[in-house]
Write a protein that holds these residues in place. Structure first.
Motif, mmCIF file in Angstrom:
data_model
loop_
_atom_site.group_PDB
_atom_site.id
_atom_site.type_symbol
_atom_site.label_atom_id
_atom_site.label_comp_id
_atom_site.label_asym_id
_atom_site.label_seq_id
_atom_site.Cartn_x
_atom_site.Cartn_y
_atom_site.Cartn_z
ATOM 1 N N ARG A 14 1.216 -2.784 2.267
ATOM 2 C CA ARG A 14 2.207 -2.979 1.280
ATOM 3 C C ARG A 14 1.727 -1.609 0.944
ATOM 4 O O ARG A 14 2.509 -0.539 1.322
ATOM 5 C CB ARG A 14 1.011 -2.364 -0.293
ATOM 6 C CG ARG A 14 2.806 -2.162 -1.277
ATOM 7 C CD ARG A 14 2.039 -2.650 -3.273
ATOM 8 N NE ARG A 14 0.093 -2.265 -3.122
ATOM 9 C CZ ARG A 14 -0.695 -2.091 -3.448
ATOM 10 N NH1 ARG A 14 -1.163 -3.636 -3.669
ATOM 11 N NH2 ARG A 14 -1.330 -1.680 -3.989
ATOM 12 N N ARG A 17 4.155 -0.719 4.616
ATOM 13 C CA ARG A 17 5.427 -0.755 3.939
ATOM 14 C C ARG A 17 5.520 0.223 3.307
ATOM 15 O O ARG A 17 6.937 0.389 3.611
ATOM 16 C CB ARG A 17 5.068 -2.178 3.200
ATOM 17 C CG ARG A 17 7.084 -2.543 2.586
ATOM 18 C CD ARG A 17 6.927 -2.900 2.346
ATOM 19 N NE ARG A 17 6.455 -3.737 0.698
ATOM 20 C CZ ARG A 17 6.687 -3.079 -0.356
ATOM 21 N NH1 ARG A 17 7.732 -2.747 -0.036
ATOM 22 N NH2 ARG A 17 5.671 -2.925 -1.558
ATOM 23 N N GLN A 24 10.165 -5.053 0.365
ATOM 24 C CA GLN A 24 9.262 -6.019 0.723
ATOM 25 C C GLN A 24 10.682 -7.429 1.108
ATOM 26 O O GLN A 24 10.699 -7.695 2.546
ATOM 27 C CB GLN A 24 9.106 -6.454 -0.770
ATOM 28 C CG GLN A 24 8.116 -6.834 -1.107
ATOM 29 C CD GLN A 24 7.354 -7.099 -2.186
ATOM 30 O OE1 GLN A 24 8.194 -7.871 -3.048
ATOM 31 N NE2 GLN A 24 6.471 -7.229 -2.774
ATOM 32 N N PRO A 35 10.668 -12.787 1.775
ATOM 33 C CA PRO A 35 10.528 -11.825 0.839
ATOM 34 C C PRO A 35 9.569 -12.325 0.106
ATOM 35 O O PRO A 35 8.218 -11.578 -0.324
ATOM 36 C CB PRO A 35 11.748 -11.241 -0.328
ATOM 37 C CG PRO A 35 13.118 -11.759 1.228
ATOM 38 C CD PRO A 35 12.726 -12.764 1.302
ATOM 39 N N VAL A 38 6.350 -12.071 1.477
ATOM 40 C CA VAL A 38 5.382 -10.918 2.006
ATOM 41 C C VAL A 38 4.908 -10.523 0.404
ATOM 42 O O VAL A 38 3.678 -9.471 1.097
ATOM 43 C CB VAL A 38 6.898 -9.545 2.295
ATOM 44 C CG1 VAL A 38 6.500 -8.494 1.804
ATOM 45 C CG2 VAL A 38 7.807 -10.021 3.488
ATOM 46 N N SER A 39 5.444 -10.725 -0.134
ATOM 47 C CA SER A 39 4.629 -10.785 -2.069
ATOM 48 C C SER A 39 3.260 -11.140 -1.716
ATOM 49 O O SER A 39 2.984 -10.683 -2.223
ATOM 50 C CB SER A 39 5.607 -11.154 -2.878
ATOM 51 O OG SER A 39 5.810 -10.418 -4.587
ATOM 52 N N GLU A 42 1.132 -9.149 -0.068
ATOM 53 C CA GLU A 42 1.016 -7.876 -0.592
ATOM 54 C C GLU A 42 -0.173 -7.900 -1.752
ATOM 55 O O GLU A 42 -0.573 -7.555 -2.214
ATOM 56 C CB GLU A 42 2.370 -7.183 -1.160
ATOM 57 C CG GLU A 42 2.422 -6.685 0.618
ATOM 58 C CD GLU A 42 4.027 -6.253 0.191
ATOM 59 O OE1 GLU A 42 3.908 -5.945 -1.209
ATOM 60 O OE2 GLU A 42 4.802 -5.109 0.863
#
Length: 114
Positions: A14, A17, A24, A35, A38-39, A42
């Motif tokens: 995170r 990024r 995201q 996405p 990625v969430s 993180e």
């Protein structure tokens, strides 16, 4: 897999990024993932596959070893993320600006140790 490891890894992803000014969604597109994936990374919900880790590192300018640093385990994930964000920022500085940042950080550290 330790949830602590997943949380710390996610916090570092995170921070990297955000340091790269990517959403995201943008990061997901660049690494060919969703996405939601990625969430979940993180937030420390999922441990990514090695291929995903490689894509994250390549896209975010990370070293794989940074994501798994033993000294970060057992520490507050938000603090680890802030420290990692600072490291990423320091890497972008010129030599002269890095010297200024180093002196400033040492001054702050000495102030808080008194």
């Amino acid at each position: 897999m330790s949830s602590d490891l997943k949380s710390v890894l996610g916090a570092k992803v995170r921070a990297a990024r955000e340091g790269a000014s990517l959403s995201q969604e943008q990061l997901a597109e660049r690494i060919n993932r969703t996405p939601e994936t990625v969430s979940n990374i993180e937030r420390g919900k999922n441990m990514p596959a090695i291929e995903t880790l490689q894509a994250l590192c390549s896209t975010l300018g990370l070293r794989l070893s940074e994501l798994f640093a033993d000294e970060d385990l057992g520490r507050n994930a938000d603090r680890v993320a802030r420290e990692h964000s600072l490291i990423q920022t320091l890497r972008t500085l010129s030599e002269s600006d890095l010297e200024v940042a180093e002196k400033t950080i040492h001054a702050l550290a000495n102030r808080t140790q008194r």
